[in-house]
Design an enzyme around this catalytic site. Structure first.
Site, mmCIF file in Angstrom:
data_model
loop_
_atom_site.group_PDB
_atom_site.id
_atom_site.type_symbol
_atom_site.label_atom_id
_atom_site.label_comp_id
_atom_site.label_asym_id
_atom_site.label_seq_id
_atom_site.Cartn_x
_atom_site.Cartn_y
_atom_site.Cartn_z
ATOM 1 N N HIS A 1 -16.973 -17.031 0.767
ATOM 2 C CA HIS A 1 -16.327 -17.550 -0.439
ATOM 3 C C HIS A 1 -17.172 -18.673 -1.052
ATOM 4 O O HIS A 1 -17.629 -19.565 -0.333
ATOM 5 C CB HIS A 1 -14.934 -18.087 -0.115
ATOM 6 N N HIS A 2 -17.341 -18.611 -2.332
ATOM 7 C CA HIS A 2 -18.127 -19.627 -3.059
ATOM 8 C C HIS A 2 -19.564 -19.722 -2.524
ATOM 9 O O HIS A 2 -20.187 -20.782 -2.598
ATOM 10 C CB HIS A 2 -17.461 -21.010 -2.971
ATOM 11 N N HIS B 1 -13.785 -27.293 -1.108
ATOM 12 C CA HIS B 1 -13.942 -26.111 -1.944
ATOM 13 C C HIS B 1 -13.748 -24.808 -1.159
ATOM 14 O O HIS B 1 -12.979 -23.954 -1.579
ATOM 15 C CB HIS B 1 -15.314 -26.141 -2.619
ATOM 16 N N VAL B 2 -14.462 -24.644 -0.084
ATOM 17 C CA VAL B 2 -14.300 -23.469 0.770
ATOM 18 C C VAL B 2 -13.149 -23.741 1.733
ATOM 19 O O VAL B 2 -13.174 -24.740 2.464
ATOM 20 C CB VAL B 2 -15.599 -23.179 1.550
ATOM 21 N N HIS B 3 -12.156 -22.864 1.734
ATOM 22 C CA HIS B 3 -10.933 -23.130 2.488
ATOM 23 C C HIS B 3 -11.104 -22.738 3.949
ATOM 24 O O HIS B 3 -10.486 -21.797 4.465
ATOM 25 C CB HIS B 3 -9.744 -22.420 1.854
ATOM 26 N N ASP C 1 -8.830 -30.064 -0.507
ATOM 27 C CA ASP C 1 -8.161 -28.847 -0.980
ATOM 28 C C ASP C 1 -6.735 -28.752 -0.472
ATOM 29 O O ASP C 1 -6.311 -27.730 0.066
ATOM 30 C CB ASP C 1 -8.967 -27.604 -0.563
ATOM 31 N N TYR D 1 -3.357 -28.407 -7.216
ATOM 32 C CA TYR D 1 -3.360 -26.984 -7.578
ATOM 33 C C TYR D 1 -2.296 -26.661 -8.631
ATOM 34 O O TYR D 1 -1.820 -25.530 -8.702
ATOM 35 C CB TYR D 1 -3.223 -26.081 -6.342
ATOM 36 N N ASN E 1 -12.832 -28.568 -8.599
ATOM 37 C CA ASN E 1 -12.676 -27.685 -9.758
ATOM 38 C C ASN E 1 -11.223 -27.589 -10.221
ATOM 39 O O ASN E 1 -10.958 -27.361 -11.395
ATOM 40 C CB ASN E 1 -13.229 -26.287 -9.448
ATOM 41 N N HIS E 2 -10.268 -27.791 -9.309
ATOM 42 C CA HIS E 2 -8.862 -27.703 -9.719
ATOM 43 C C HIS E 2 -8.397 -28.956 -10.477
ATOM 44 O O HIS E 2 -7.224 -29.033 -10.866
ATOM 45 C CB HIS E 2 -7.961 -27.435 -8.516
ATOM 46 N N HIS F 1 -17.379 -32.123 -3.855
ATOM 47 C CA HIS F 1 -16.416 -31.043 -3.612
ATOM 48 C C HIS F 1 -17.088 -29.749 -3.159
ATOM 49 O O HIS F 1 -16.659 -29.113 -2.196
ATOM 50 C CB HIS F 1 -15.578 -30.797 -4.867
ATOM 51 N N ASP G 1 -9.801 -31.187 -5.149
ATOM 52 C CA ASP G 1 -8.749 -30.176 -5.274
ATOM 53 C C ASP G 1 -7.449 -30.739 -4.719
ATOM 54 O O ASP G 1 -7.136 -30.596 -3.533
ATOM 55 C CB ASP G 1 -9.122 -28.859 -4.600
HETATM 56 FE FE LIG Z 1 -12.429 -26.088 -5.040
#
Ligand SMILES: [Fe+2]
Length: 476
Positions: free
Chosen positions: A334-335, A362-364, A174, A206, A240-241, A325, A203
Protein backbone atom coordinates in the site's frame (compact mmCIF):
# COMPACT_ATOMS: atom_id res chain seq x y z
CA UNK A 1 28.16 -47.48 -2.41
CA UNK A 2 27.78 -45.44 -5.60
CA UNK A 3 24.05 -45.04 -4.87
CA UNK A 4 24.84 -43.89 -1.32
CA UNK A 5 27.31 -41.27 -2.58
CA UNK A 6 24.79 -40.13 -5.16
CA UNK A 7 22.07 -39.75 -2.50
CA UNK A 8 24.47 -37.90 -0.22
CA UNK A 9 25.31 -35.47 -3.01
CA UNK A 10 21.62 -35.00 -3.73
CA UNK A 11 20.86 -34.30 -0.07
CA UNK A 12 23.85 -31.94 0.16
CA UNK A 13 22.73 -30.17 -2.98
CA UNK A 14 19.19 -29.78 -1.70
CA UNK A 15 20.58 -28.50 1.55
CA UNK A 16 22.61 -25.86 -0.25
CA UNK A 17 19.56 -24.80 -2.25
CA UNK A 18 17.52 -24.49 0.94
CA UNK A 19 20.34 -22.50 2.57
CA UNK A 20 20.40 -20.21 -0.45
CA UNK A 21 16.66 -19.69 -0.29
CA UNK A 22 16.96 -18.99 3.41
CA UNK A 23 19.64 -16.45 2.55
CA UNK A 24 17.09 -14.47 0.56
CA UNK A 25 15.07 -14.01 3.70
CA UNK A 26 17.89 -13.13 6.06
CA UNK A 27 16.90 -9.48 5.78
CA UNK A 28 14.28 -9.37 8.44
CA UNK A 29 11.09 -10.73 9.81
CA UNK A 30 7.59 -10.64 8.46
CA UNK A 31 5.37 -11.43 11.39
CA UNK A 32 3.18 -14.47 11.05
CA UNK A 33 0.69 -12.89 13.42
CA UNK A 34 -2.80 -13.53 12.09
CA UNK A 35 -5.50 -10.94 12.16
CA UNK A 36 -8.97 -10.41 10.78
CA UNK A 37 -8.60 -9.17 7.23
CA UNK A 38 -12.30 -8.53 6.76
CA UNK A 39 -12.54 -4.76 6.61
CA UNK A 40 -16.21 -4.67 5.67
CA UNK A 41 -17.24 -4.51 9.32
CA UNK A 42 -14.79 -1.72 10.19
CA UNK A 43 -16.61 1.53 10.69
CA UNK A 44 -16.42 4.54 12.91
CA UNK A 45 -17.88 4.41 16.39
CA UNK A 46 -21.52 5.58 16.35
CA UNK A 47 -22.28 9.19 17.17
CA UNK A 48 -23.87 8.27 20.50
CA UNK A 49 -20.74 6.47 21.74
CA UNK A 50 -19.64 7.46 25.21
CA UNK A 51 -16.24 8.56 23.91
CA UNK A 52 -17.99 11.24 21.87
CA UNK A 53 -20.22 12.52 24.65
CA UNK A 54 -20.63 16.28 25.01
CA UNK A 55 -19.59 17.55 28.45
CA UNK A 56 -22.55 18.67 30.60
CA UNK A 57 -23.47 22.31 31.13
CA UNK A 58 -24.41 25.12 28.78
CA UNK A 59 -21.66 25.92 26.28
CA UNK A 60 -19.20 23.70 28.16
CA UNK A 61 -15.71 23.76 26.64
CA UNK A 62 -15.13 20.57 24.67
CA UNK A 63 -12.46 18.99 22.47
CA UNK A 64 -9.76 20.25 24.82
CA UNK A 65 -6.25 19.54 23.61
CA UNK A 66 -2.81 20.92 24.26
CA UNK A 67 0.46 21.06 22.39
CA UNK A 68 3.86 22.62 22.96
CA UNK A 69 3.64 26.39 22.64
CA UNK A 70 7.23 27.50 22.11
CA UNK A 71 10.60 26.22 20.93
CA UNK A 72 12.05 25.15 24.30
CA UNK A 73 9.17 23.57 26.20
CA UNK A 74 8.16 26.38 28.57
CA UNK A 75 5.05 27.18 26.55
CA UNK A 76 1.76 25.35 26.05
CA UNK A 77 -1.01 26.03 23.54
CA UNK A 78 -4.38 25.17 25.05
CA UNK A 79 -7.21 24.72 22.55
CA UNK A 80 -10.90 24.04 23.03
CA UNK A 81 -14.27 24.60 21.40
CA UNK A 82 -17.38 26.22 22.80
CA UNK A 83 -20.38 25.14 20.73
CA UNK A 84 -22.95 27.92 21.17
CA UNK A 85 -21.14 31.20 21.83
CA UNK A 86 -17.55 32.36 22.24
CA UNK A 87 -17.78 32.48 26.02
CA UNK A 88 -14.50 33.20 27.72
CA UNK A 89 -11.16 33.01 26.00
CA UNK A 90 -9.17 33.16 29.21
CA UNK A 91 -7.16 30.30 30.63
CA UNK A 92 -6.66 30.35 34.38
CA UNK A 93 -3.70 28.28 35.55
CA UNK A 94 -1.79 27.62 38.71
CA UNK A 95 0.74 25.41 40.48
CA UNK A 96 0.80 23.63 42.84
CA UNK A 97 -2.74 22.29 43.01
CA UNK A 98 -3.74 24.14 46.19
CA UNK A 99 -2.12 27.44 45.24
CA UNK A 100 -4.18 30.57 45.75
CA UNK A 101 -2.06 32.48 43.27
CA UNK A 102 -3.62 32.05 39.86
CA UNK A 103 -2.47 33.38 36.51
CA UNK A 104 -4.61 34.32 33.55
CA UNK A 105 -3.82 34.47 29.87
CA UNK A 106 -6.13 35.42 27.01
CA UNK A 107 -6.13 33.66 23.68
CA UNK A 108 -7.85 34.01 20.33
CA UNK A 109 -11.04 32.55 18.94
CA UNK A 110 -11.59 31.46 15.36
CA UNK A 111 -14.41 29.90 13.39
CA UNK A 112 -14.69 28.50 9.91
CA UNK A 113 -17.31 27.17 7.54
CA UNK A 114 -17.01 24.07 5.39
CA UNK A 115 -19.82 23.64 2.89
CA UNK A 116 -22.98 23.73 4.99
CA UNK A 117 -21.05 23.17 8.21
CA UNK A 118 -20.20 25.98 10.61
CA UNK A 119 -17.67 25.28 13.32
CA UNK A 120 -18.04 26.06 16.97
CA UNK A 121 -15.92 28.78 18.54
CA UNK A 122 -12.40 27.43 18.45
CA UNK A 123 -10.18 28.87 21.16
CA UNK A 124 -6.40 28.84 21.22
CA UNK A 125 -4.46 30.26 24.13
CA UNK A 126 -0.68 30.19 24.40
CA UNK A 127 0.78 30.21 27.87
CA UNK A 128 4.49 31.00 28.01
CA UNK A 129 7.35 31.18 30.47
CA UNK A 130 6.17 28.27 32.60
CA UNK A 131 8.53 26.54 35.00
CA UNK A 132 10.12 23.38 33.69
CA UNK A 133 9.16 19.99 35.08
CA UNK A 134 6.11 21.29 36.93
CA UNK A 135 2.53 20.10 37.15
CA UNK A 136 0.11 22.91 36.29
CA UNK A 137 -3.63 22.93 36.68
CA UNK A 138 -5.79 24.91 34.30
CA UNK A 139 -9.38 25.96 34.01
CA UNK A 140 -11.43 27.12 31.04
CA UNK A 141 -15.00 28.42 30.98
CA UNK A 142 -17.94 28.44 28.60
CA UNK A 143 -18.94 31.95 29.68
CA UNK A 144 -17.91 35.09 31.52
CA UNK A 145 -20.15 35.05 34.60
CA UNK A 146 -19.89 33.13 37.86
CA UNK A 147 -22.51 30.69 36.65
CA UNK A 148 -20.53 29.77 33.53
CA UNK A 149 -19.70 26.13 32.98
CA UNK A 150 -16.05 25.54 33.86
CA UNK A 151 -13.78 22.58 33.37
CA UNK A 152 -10.40 21.83 34.93
CA UNK A 153 -7.46 19.84 33.59
CA UNK A 154 -3.73 19.56 34.22
CA UNK A 155 -0.44 19.02 32.41
CA UNK A 156 3.21 18.60 33.30
CA UNK A 157 5.84 20.75 31.63
CA UNK A 158 8.94 18.93 30.35
CA UNK A 159 12.33 19.12 32.03
CA UNK A 160 14.70 21.79 30.75
CA UNK A 161 16.39 20.59 27.55
CA UNK A 162 19.55 18.75 28.40
CA UNK A 163 21.61 15.87 27.03
CA UNK A 164 20.80 13.27 29.65
CA UNK A 165 17.21 14.15 30.48
CA UNK A 166 15.05 11.01 30.40
CA UNK A 167 11.80 11.48 28.54
CA UNK A 168 9.18 9.24 26.97
CA UNK A 169 7.30 9.96 23.78
CA UNK A 170 4.29 7.99 22.64
CA UNK A 171 3.70 7.46 18.93
CA UNK A 172 0.38 7.14 17.16
CA UNK A 173 -0.47 7.60 13.51
CA UNK A 174 -3.56 7.34 11.32
CA UNK A 175 -5.85 7.10 14.31
CA UNK A 176 -9.38 7.76 13.08
CA UNK A 177 -12.36 7.00 15.31
CA UNK A 178 -13.22 3.31 15.12
CA UNK A 179 -13.32 0.79 17.93
CA UNK A 180 -9.76 -0.08 16.91
CA UNK A 181 -8.82 3.58 17.34
CA UNK A 182 -10.30 3.47 20.81
CA UNK A 183 -8.30 0.32 21.56
CA UNK A 184 -5.11 2.01 20.41
CA UNK A 185 -5.66 5.07 22.57
CA UNK A 186 -6.56 2.91 25.56
CA UNK A 187 -3.46 0.78 25.10
CA UNK A 188 -1.34 3.92 24.90
CA UNK A 189 -2.87 5.32 28.08
CA UNK A 190 -2.54 2.06 30.00
CA UNK A 191 0.97 1.26 28.81
CA UNK A 192 3.05 0.93 32.00
CA UNK A 193 5.80 2.87 30.22
CA UNK A 194 4.01 6.16 30.61
CA UNK A 195 4.18 8.44 27.60
CA UNK A 196 4.76 12.05 28.64
CA UNK A 197 3.74 13.55 25.31
CA UNK A 198 2.53 12.07 22.07
CA UNK A 199 4.07 12.38 18.64
CA UNK A 200 1.13 12.17 16.26
CA UNK A 201 2.19 11.17 12.76
CA UNK A 202 -0.72 12.52 10.71
CA UNK A 203 -4.20 11.46 9.55
CA UNK A 204 -6.36 12.47 12.47
CA UNK A 205 -10.14 12.23 12.21
CA UNK A 206 -10.79 10.71 8.78
CA UNK A 207 -13.79 13.05 8.55
CA UNK A 208 -12.96 13.28 4.86
CA UNK A 209 -14.35 9.78 4.32
CA UNK A 210 -17.86 11.17 4.84
CA UNK A 211 -19.94 12.94 2.18
CA UNK A 212 -18.66 16.49 1.76
CA UNK A 213 -16.14 15.69 4.52
CA UNK A 214 -18.77 16.01 7.24
CA UNK A 215 -16.90 18.17 9.72
CA UNK A 216 -19.07 16.96 12.59
CA UNK A 217 -16.67 14.02 12.54
CA UNK A 218 -13.85 16.45 13.30
CA UNK A 219 -15.82 17.39 16.42
CA UNK A 220 -16.39 13.79 17.49
CA UNK A 221 -12.69 13.13 17.04
CA UNK A 222 -11.82 16.14 19.16
CA UNK A 223 -14.00 14.82 21.96
CA UNK A 224 -12.59 11.31 21.56
CA UNK A 225 -8.94 12.29 22.07
CA UNK A 226 -9.59 14.77 24.87
CA UNK A 227 -9.06 12.15 27.55
CA UNK A 228 -5.36 12.15 26.64
CA UNK A 229 -4.75 15.33 24.64
CA UNK A 230 -6.10 17.66 27.35
CA UNK A 231 -3.48 16.35 29.77
CA UNK A 232 -0.34 15.94 27.69
CA UNK A 233 0.87 17.64 24.52
CA UNK A 234 0.13 15.96 21.24
CA UNK A 235 2.75 17.07 18.72
CA UNK A 236 1.01 17.36 15.36
CA UNK A 237 2.05 16.24 11.89
CA UNK A 238 -0.28 16.59 8.90
CA UNK A 239 -1.32 13.72 6.67
CA UNK A 240 -3.28 13.42 3.46
CA UNK A 241 -6.57 13.15 5.37
CA UNK A 242 -6.04 16.71 6.60
CA UNK A 243 -5.99 18.17 3.08
CA UNK A 244 -9.81 18.39 2.97
CA UNK A 245 -10.14 19.81 -0.51
CA UNK A 246 -13.71 19.49 -1.86
CA UNK A 247 -14.01 21.70 -4.94
CA UNK A 248 -17.64 20.84 -5.72
CA UNK A 249 -18.77 22.57 -2.52
CA UNK A 250 -16.31 25.39 -2.95
CA UNK A 251 -13.76 24.15 -0.43
CA UNK A 252 -10.41 24.48 -2.15
CA UNK A 253 -8.13 25.80 0.59
CA UNK A 254 -6.11 22.79 1.73
CA UNK A 255 -5.83 21.94 5.42
CA UNK A 256 -8.68 24.32 6.34
CA UNK A 257 -10.29 22.34 9.21
CA UNK A 258 -6.89 21.18 10.50
CA UNK A 259 -5.27 24.59 10.59
CA UNK A 260 -8.25 26.14 12.37
CA UNK A 261 -8.47 23.40 14.98
CA UNK A 262 -4.82 22.62 15.69
CA UNK A 263 -2.38 25.43 16.32
CA UNK A 264 1.34 24.68 16.56
CA UNK A 265 4.28 26.93 17.51
CA UNK A 266 5.75 27.08 14.00
CA UNK A 267 6.93 30.68 14.20
CA UNK A 268 9.11 29.87 17.20
CA UNK A 269 11.32 27.72 14.96
CA UNK A 270 11.44 30.25 12.15
CA UNK A 271 8.97 28.36 9.98
CA UNK A 272 6.52 30.22 7.77
CA UNK A 273 3.86 27.50 7.87
CA UNK A 274 2.13 25.48 10.60
CA UNK A 275 2.65 22.41 8.42
CA UNK A 276 6.40 22.20 9.13
CA UNK A 277 8.19 23.28 12.28
CA UNK A 278 10.38 22.01 15.07
CA UNK A 279 10.49 21.91 18.84
CA UNK A 280 12.99 21.00 21.49
CA UNK A 281 11.60 18.87 24.26
CA UNK A 282 13.75 17.44 27.06
CA UNK A 283 16.64 15.63 25.29
CA UNK A 284 15.03 15.58 21.85
CA UNK A 285 14.95 17.91 18.87
CA UNK A 286 11.89 17.08 16.81
CA UNK A 287 11.53 18.20 13.21
CA UNK A 288 8.03 17.97 11.76
CA UNK A 289 7.68 17.91 7.99
CA UNK A 290 4.73 17.99 5.61
CA UNK A 291 4.53 15.29 2.97
CA UNK A 292 1.67 17.18 1.30
CA UNK A 293 3.19 20.62 0.94
CA UNK A 294 5.72 21.66 -1.64
CA UNK A 295 9.06 20.23 -0.56
CA UNK A 296 11.20 20.50 -3.68
CA UNK A 297 14.46 22.40 -3.88
CA UNK A 298 14.04 26.11 -3.04
CA UNK A 299 10.49 25.71 -1.68
CA UNK A 300 9.82 27.32 1.70
CA UNK A 301 9.79 23.90 3.41
CA UNK A 302 13.08 22.83 1.81
CA UNK A 303 14.73 26.13 2.73
CA UNK A 304 13.50 25.85 6.30
CA UNK A 305 14.73 22.25 6.75
CA UNK A 306 18.06 23.24 5.18
CA UNK A 307 18.44 25.95 7.79
CA UNK A 308 17.07 23.96 10.71
CA UNK A 309 19.27 20.86 10.59
CA UNK A 310 22.57 22.71 11.21
CA UNK A 311 20.98 24.45 14.21
CA UNK A 312 20.41 21.21 16.09
CA UNK A 313 22.71 21.18 19.10
CA UNK A 314 23.33 17.51 19.88
CA UNK A 315 25.15 18.50 23.06
CA UNK A 316 21.88 19.93 24.35
CA UNK A 317 19.33 17.74 22.55
CA UNK A 318 21.15 14.56 21.44
CA UNK A 319 18.11 12.84 19.98
CA UNK A 320 17.24 14.09 16.51
CA UNK A 321 13.79 12.86 15.48
CA UNK A 322 11.99 13.57 12.21
CA UNK A 323 8.25 13.15 11.75
CA UNK A 324 6.55 12.96 8.36
CA UNK A 325 3.35 11.31 7.28
CA UNK A 326 4.42 9.45 4.15
CA UNK A 327 7.23 6.94 4.77
CA UNK A 328 10.50 7.12 2.84
CA UNK A 329 11.15 3.42 3.41
CA UNK A 330 8.21 1.02 3.35
CA UNK A 331 7.96 -2.46 1.85
CA UNK A 332 4.20 -2.61 2.23
CA UNK A 333 2.28 -2.86 -1.04
CA UNK A 334 0.00 0.00 0.00
CA UNK A 335 1.28 3.45 -0.94
CA UNK A 336 4.41 1.76 -2.27
CA UNK A 337 7.12 4.30 -3.17
CA UNK A 338 4.88 7.33 -2.55
CA UNK A 339 7.64 8.77 -0.37
CA UNK A 340 10.35 8.32 -2.99
CA UNK A 341 10.55 11.95 -4.10
CA UNK A 342 10.91 13.07 -0.48
CA UNK A 343 13.57 10.39 0.08
CA UNK A 344 15.64 11.46 -2.92
CA UNK A 345 15.69 15.06 -1.72
CA UNK A 346 16.04 14.70 2.04
CA UNK A 347 17.80 11.40 2.77
CA UNK A 348 21.31 12.81 2.14
CA UNK A 349 20.68 15.42 4.84
CA UNK A 350 19.31 12.84 7.28
CA UNK A 351 22.53 10.84 6.90
CA UNK A 352 24.78 13.91 7.00
CA UNK A 353 23.18 15.21 10.19
CA UNK A 354 22.86 11.75 11.73
CA UNK A 355 19.12 11.74 12.35
CA UNK A 356 18.36 9.02 14.89
CA UNK A 357 14.93 7.98 13.74
CA UNK A 358 12.30 8.99 11.19
CA UNK A 359 8.73 8.17 12.14
CA UNK A 360 6.06 8.02 9.46
CA UNK A 361 2.47 6.83 9.15
CA UNK A 362 0.20 6.63 6.10
CA UNK A 363 0.64 2.88 5.65
CA UNK A 364 -1.75 1.15 8.02
CA UNK A 365 0.77 -1.30 9.29
CA UNK A 366 3.95 -1.41 11.33
CA UNK A 367 7.46 -1.64 9.91
CA UNK A 368 10.96 -0.96 11.20
CA UNK A 369 13.97 -0.63 8.91
CA UNK A 370 17.59 -1.45 9.34
CA UNK A 371 19.95 1.52 9.38
CA UNK A 372 20.36 1.95 5.65
CA UNK A 373 20.95 4.68 3.15
CA UNK A 374 20.42 4.87 -0.58
CA UNK A 375 22.22 8.04 -1.51
CA UNK A 376 25.07 6.89 -3.74
CA UNK A 377 23.12 6.81 -7.00
CA UNK A 378 24.09 9.48 -9.54
CA UNK A 379 22.08 8.34 -12.57
CA UNK A 380 24.98 6.54 -14.30
CA UNK A 381 26.71 4.50 -11.58
CA UNK A 382 23.95 1.99 -10.94
CA UNK A 383 24.35 2.25 -7.16
CA UNK A 384 20.65 2.25 -6.44
CA UNK A 385 20.32 -0.35 -3.70
CA UNK A 386 20.02 0.57 -0.01
CA UNK A 387 23.19 -0.29 1.91
CA UNK A 388 23.88 -0.54 5.63
CA UNK A 389 24.92 2.84 6.95
CA UNK A 390 25.75 3.58 10.58
CA UNK A 391 25.01 7.28 10.09
CA UNK A 392 21.53 6.63 8.73
CA UNK A 393 18.29 6.83 10.69
CA UNK A 394 16.03 3.94 11.52
CA UNK A 395 12.77 4.40 9.62
CA UNK A 396 9.69 3.35 11.51
CA UNK A 397 6.24 3.27 9.92
CA UNK A 398 3.55 3.41 12.55
CA UNK A 399 0.38 4.26 10.64
CA UNK A 400 -1.45 1.55 12.53
CA UNK A 401 -3.70 3.63 14.78
CA UNK A 402 -6.84 1.83 13.64
CA UNK A 403 -8.90 3.98 11.29
CA UNK A 404 -11.88 2.93 9.16
CA UNK A 405 -9.78 2.11 6.11
CA UNK A 406 -8.52 -1.03 7.85
CA UNK A 407 -5.11 -2.66 7.82
CA UNK A 408 -2.61 -2.66 4.97
CA UNK A 409 -1.96 -6.39 4.93
CA UNK A 410 -0.47 -6.95 1.48
CA UNK A 411 3.30 -6.62 1.46
CA UNK A 412 5.93 -6.72 -1.27
CA UNK A 413 7.72 -10.05 -1.52
CA UNK A 414 10.35 -11.06 -0.77
CA UNK A 415 10.95 -8.84 2.22
CA UNK A 416 13.71 -6.45 1.16
CA UNK A 417 17.00 -6.44 3.06
CA UNK A 418 16.38 -2.96 4.49
CA UNK A 419 13.23 -4.14 6.26
CA UNK A 420 13.98 -5.46 9.75
CA UNK A 421 10.46 -6.22 10.97
CA UNK A 422 6.99 -5.75 9.56
CA UNK A 423 3.53 -6.66 10.73
CA UNK A 424 0.01 -5.62 9.80
CA UNK A 425 -1.56 -5.08 13.22
CA UNK A 426 -2.99 -2.03 14.93
CA UNK A 427 -0.95 -0.55 17.74
CA UNK A 428 1.17 2.30 19.06
CA UNK A 429 4.81 3.00 19.84
CA UNK A 430 6.77 4.24 22.81
CA UNK A 431 10.20 5.89 22.61
CA UNK A 432 11.78 5.87 26.04
CA UNK A 433 14.89 8.07 26.08
CA UNK A 434 17.23 7.12 28.91
CA UNK A 435 20.20 9.43 28.41
CA UNK A 436 22.32 10.87 25.61
CA UNK A 437 23.38 7.46 24.30
CA UNK A 438 20.50 5.07 24.84
CA UNK A 439 16.78 4.99 24.12
CA UNK A 440 14.42 2.05 24.06
CA UNK A 441 11.68 1.77 21.48
CA UNK A 442 8.74 -0.57 21.84
CA UNK A 443 5.85 -1.25 19.51
CA UNK A 444 2.67 -2.49 21.14
CA UNK A 445 -0.02 -4.28 19.18
CA UNK A 446 -3.59 -3.89 20.37
CA UNK A 447 -4.24 -7.62 20.68
CA UNK A 448 -1.66 -7.98 23.44
CA UNK A 449 -1.60 -6.92 27.07
CA UNK A 450 -0.64 -3.34 27.79
CA UNK A 451 2.97 -4.15 28.70
CA UNK A 452 3.74 -6.50 25.79
CA UNK A 453 6.14 -5.31 23.09
CA UNK A 454 5.49 -6.84 19.70
CA UNK A 455 8.76 -5.38 18.45
CA UNK A 456 11.51 -3.50 20.24
CA UNK A 457 14.90 -1.95 19.70
CA UNK A 458 17.61 -0.29 21.73
CA UNK A 459 18.67 2.88 19.96
CA UNK A 460 22.26 4.02 20.30
CA UNK A 461 22.40 7.72 19.60
CA UNK A 462 24.00 8.44 16.22
CA UNK A 463 25.89 11.52 17.40
CA UNK A 464 27.13 10.06 20.67
CA UNK A 465 27.61 6.43 19.65
CA UNK A 466 31.42 6.68 19.56
CA UNK A 467 31.32 7.37 23.30
CA UNK A 468 29.59 4.02 23.93
CA UNK A 469 32.10 1.29 24.67
CA UNK A 470 32.00 -1.30 21.92
CA UNK A 471 29.45 0.60 19.91
CA UNK A 472 31.74 2.80 17.86
CA UNK A 473 30.79 0.94 14.71
CA UNK A 474 27.31 0.04 15.81
CA UNK A 475 24.76 -0.12 13.08
CA UNK A 476 21.79 -0.51 15.34
FE1 LIG B 1 -2.27 8.83 5.12
Amino acid sequence: MGLKIGLSCLILGLGLIILNLTGLCEAGETSSYTRNSNVSDICDMPLDSDVFSVPPGYNAPQQVHITQGDYEGRGVIISWITPHEPGSNTVTYWAPENSNVKSHTDGVVVTYTFGNYTSGHIHHCTIKNLEYDTKYYYEIAGGLGDDATTRQFWFVTPPKPGPDVPYTFGLIGDLGQTHDSNNTLTHYQFNPVKGQSLLFIGDLSYADRYPDHDNNRWDTWGRFIERSAAYQPWIWTVGNHEIDSVPHIGETVPFKPYTHRFFVPFEASGSTSPLWYSIKRASAHIIVMSSYSAFGVYTPQWKWVEGELPKVNRSETPWLIVLMHCPMYSSNAHHYMEGEAMRVLYEPWFVEYKVDVVFAGHVHSYERSERVSNIAYNIVNGLCTPVKDGSAPVYITIGDGGNSEGLAIEMTEPQPSYSAYREASFGHGMLNIKNRTHAHFGWHRNQDGFAVEGDSLWFINRYWKSSVKGAGRATI
